[in-house]
Design a protein around this motif. Structure first.
Motif, PDB file in Angstrom:
ATOM      1  N   UNK A   1       0.511  -1.381   0.091  1.00 55.52           N
ATOM      2  CA  UNK A   1      -0.443   0.147  -0.457  1.00 55.52           C
ATOM      3  C   UNK A   1       1.054   1.039  -0.042  1.00 55.52           C
ATOM      4  N   UNK A   2       2.093   1.403   0.715  1.00 51.41           N
ATOM      5  CA  UNK A   2       2.962   2.532   0.799  1.00 51.41           C
ATOM      6  C   UNK A   2       3.546   2.715  -0.347  1.00 51.41           C
ATOM      7  N   UNK A   3       3.750   1.640  -1.438  1.00 55.62           N
ATOM      8  CA  UNK A   3       4.385   2.001  -2.114  1.00 55.62           C
ATOM      9  C   UNK A   3       3.606   2.397  -3.717  1.00 55.62           C
ATOM     10  N   UNK A   4       2.722   1.583  -3.486  1.00 52.80           N
ATOM     11  CA  UNK A   4       1.621   2.297  -4.779  1.00 52.80           C
ATOM     12  C   UNK A   4       0.900   3.749  -4.342  1.00 52.80           C
ATOM     13  N   UNK A   5       0.334   4.502  -3.115  1.00 44.86           N
ATOM     14  CA  UNK A   5       0.878   5.804  -2.694  1.00 44.86           C
ATOM     15  C   UNK A   5       1.601   6.212  -3.186  1.00 44.86           C
TER      16      UNK A   5
END
Length: 181
Positions: free
Chosen positions: A109-113
């Motif tokens: 989720x962090x990498x996608x954000x």
């Protein structure tokens, strides 16, 4: 005779593959270039030492003077390097990169954000290449698909410093290989 037929086959195959399948074209990014950049996805890649890092797939589509596209990976540090060039040359009117955290590893989720924010950041590169001549060649280096992810490390090598001095600074163009559409 055997060599003659082999030679004819080689010529036919070369002709067929060049004209029918299309040859990769050497594209020149210049002041006339109109292009769009997107960060399409983030992948976890292992380096040759067994470490892992996030690599962002950057896709460049050029519409003028030639229609072409290419895709390549960039590390977050590559984006940081280019932003440092903007700051060094006192270019202030740009969207800032997301902050780098001090944690070693991130979840999906962090990498996608972060990918979404990097996508917004690269979308401004064409306008910046047109507006700010002093950073244009640095943008073209960032968009050079022949360079591997980890541009800063590559640029610190002696060979690449010579490349920058003679190609990027002295030449009005930077050559990049693109796949034509």
């Amino acid at each position: 005779i055997k060599h003659f037929f082999f030679f004819l086959f080689f010529l036919f195959f070369s002709f067929f593959s060049f004209f029918y399948l299309g040859a990769p074209e050497q594209l020149i990014l210049s002041t006339q270039s109109v292009f769009n950049c997107n960060v399409k996805k983030v992948s976890i890649i292992r380096d040759d030492k067994g470490g892992r890092f996030a690599a962002y797939l950057v896709r460049v589509s050029q519409s003028s003077p030639v229609s072409a596209t290419c895709a390549f990976h960039r590390r977050f540090s590559d984006f940081v390097w280019l932003e440092e060039m903007f700051i060094k040359f006192k270019v202030n009117n740009f969207i800032k990169l997301p902050k780098k955290d001090f944690f070693r590893w991130y979840g999906h989720e962090y990498l996608e954000e972060r990918r979404t924010k990097l996508n917004q950041w690269v979308e401004q590169l064409n306008g910046m290449a047109v507006k700010f001549v002093e950073v244009r060649k640095m943008i073209y280096i960032f968009l050079d698909s022949s360079l591997q992810a980890g541009i800063k490390d590559v640029l610190e090598s002696t060979i690449c410093n010579i490349y920058i001095m003679f190609v990027a600074w002295e030449s009005p163009y930077l050559y990049t290989t693109f796949k034509t559409e």
